[in-house]
Design a protein around this motif. Sequence first.
Motif, PDB file in Angstrom:
ATOM      1  N   THR A 189      16.669  10.636   2.030  1.00  0.00           N
ATOM      2  CA  THR A 189      16.647  10.728   3.036  1.00  0.00           C
ATOM      3  C   THR A 189      17.411  11.993   3.687  1.00  0.00           C
ATOM      4  O   THR A 189      18.214  12.754   3.160  1.00  0.00           O
ATOM      5  CB  THR A 189      17.636   9.468   4.112  1.00  0.00           C
ATOM      6  N   MET A 212      13.922   4.994   6.981  1.00  0.00           N
ATOM      7  CA  MET A 212      14.921   5.661   7.499  1.00  0.00           C
ATOM      8  C   MET A 212      14.573   6.480   9.454  1.00  0.00           C
ATOM      9  O   MET A 212      13.743   6.940   8.675  1.00  0.00           O
ATOM     10  CB  MET A 212      15.875   6.680   7.029  1.00  0.00           C
ATOM     11  N   ALA A 244      17.710  18.110  13.521  1.00  0.00           N
ATOM     12  CA  ALA A 244      19.629  18.221  12.932  1.00  0.00           C
ATOM     13  C   ALA A 244      20.218  16.647  12.487  1.00  0.00           C
ATOM     14  O   ALA A 244      19.790  16.125  13.130  1.00  0.00           O
ATOM     15  CB  ALA A 244      19.526  19.031  13.679  1.00  0.00           C
TER      16      ALA A 244
HETATM   17  N1  SAH Z   1      13.213   9.570   7.899  1.00  0.00           N
HETATM   18  C1  SAH Z   1      13.886  10.503   8.287  1.00  0.00           C
HETATM   19  C2  SAH Z   1      14.413   9.922   9.465  1.00  0.00           C
HETATM   20  C3  SAH Z   1      12.746  10.450  10.511  1.00  0.00           C
HETATM   21  S1  SAH Z   1      14.149  10.909  11.735  1.00  0.00           S
HETATM   22  C4  SAH Z   1      14.849  10.383   7.048  1.00  0.00           C
HETATM   23  O1  SAH Z   1      14.524  10.217   6.627  1.00  0.00           O
HETATM   24  O2  SAH Z   1      15.075  11.367   7.258  1.00  0.00           O
HETATM   25  C5  SAH Z   1      13.714  13.022  12.280  1.00  0.00           C
HETATM   26  C6  SAH Z   1      15.074  12.901  12.371  1.00  0.00           C
HETATM   27  O3  SAH Z   1      15.627  13.392  10.626  1.00  0.00           O
HETATM   28  C7  SAH Z   1      15.394  14.449  12.818  1.00  0.00           C
HETATM   29  O4  SAH Z   1      15.658  14.199  14.357  1.00  0.00           O
HETATM   30  C8  SAH Z   1      16.754  14.832  11.960  1.00  0.00           C
HETATM   31  O5  SAH Z   1      17.669  14.243  12.273  1.00  0.00           O
HETATM   32  C9  SAH Z   1      16.545  13.946  10.679  1.00  0.00           C
HETATM   33  N2  SAH Z   1      16.050  15.278   9.916  1.00  0.00           N
HETATM   34  C10 SAH Z   1      15.030  14.987   9.217  1.00  0.00           C
HETATM   35  N3  SAH Z   1      14.615  16.191   7.953  1.00  0.00           N
HETATM   36  C11 SAH Z   1      16.140  17.061   8.250  1.00  0.00           C
HETATM   37  C12 SAH Z   1      16.360  18.436   7.710  1.00  0.00           C
HETATM   38  N4  SAH Z   1      15.268  18.540   7.301  1.00  0.00           N
HETATM   39  N5  SAH Z   1      17.134  18.424   7.661  1.00  0.00           N
HETATM   40  C13 SAH Z   1      17.785  18.152   9.142  1.00  0.00           C
HETATM   41  N6  SAH Z   1      17.641  16.977   9.387  1.00  0.00           N
HETATM   42  C14 SAH Z   1      16.895  16.601   9.633  1.00  0.00           C
END
Ligand code: SAH
Length: 254
Positions: free
Chosen positions: A125, A100, A235
């Motif tokens: 995710t 993702m 975020a």
């Molecule tokens: N592979 C990850 C996404 C990577 S892209 C997944 O599946 O969650 C990076 C983005 O993921 C960030 O800019 C944010 O939008 C989101 N993200 C990842 N971890 C997060 C967290 N703990 N809190 C909020 N947003 C998060």
Amino acid sequence: MNALPTFPAGEVWLVGAGPGDAGLLTLHAVNALKQADVIVHDALVSAEVLGFARDGAELVFLGKRGGQPSPKQSEITARLIEDAGAGKRVLRLKGGDPFMFGRGAEEALDLVAANIPFRIIPGITAGIGGLAYAGVPVTSRDVNSSVIFLTGHDKRGISPDNVDWAATAKAGMIVMYMAMRNMGETSAKLIAAGRPADDPVMVVSNATLPDMQVVETTLERAADDIAASGIGAPAIVSIGRGNLLREQLNWHGI
Ligand code: SAH
């Protein structure tokens, strides 16, 4: 329960670490962490999660830090291929789910090209688990029966131009990753495509972690409210009436 797999020397496992709270790791992820020789991780993988690594494992940070550009994808895969080629058990650990918006596909394709055996271990995710910690379901029968996962910027760092905004504006819930930088532009595009300006928006930063923060706003006000709140990355942004369920479902109390 099936026995968890042994990590063969010379393989690369692409593993999702979930959004941060180590309790959201899968058994497969913990099993991999306990056996890996090298763990190549990005900035989104929490310290608590890395604490599950076996003693003596080599931890390699390859990701964005302090606004510096990310290492090139080719450098990351070169490292994975080199270590696997040297007979190491290589764990490529990514925040959330590797497929993702995580470049998991690109890395897996490079491994295929290099003839390196690999395994994919999905993770929770941020766009589903992170919202759940803030009390927002991505679907709910009475509110929405479709959800779109959208990125706020593409490889070039700008709002992606291959998005069908008319179709996106019709989704029950829109869940945005990497949304903060271009939020004003995204809101304007969605409103122009027919999404109501007062549609409820929630921003969750550091979702599932102790410093989780939530901002509730509307599509029209989102960019200004994000700036005014000082809420930072990473975020997740959710857009849609499902956000209203938070009033009753905010079990976390944040
Ligand atoms: N592979 C990850 C996404 C990577 S892209 C997944 O599946 O969650 C990076 C983005 O993921 C960030 O800019 C944010 O939008 C989101 N993200 C990842 N971890 C997060 C967290 N703990 N809190 C909020 N947003 C998060």
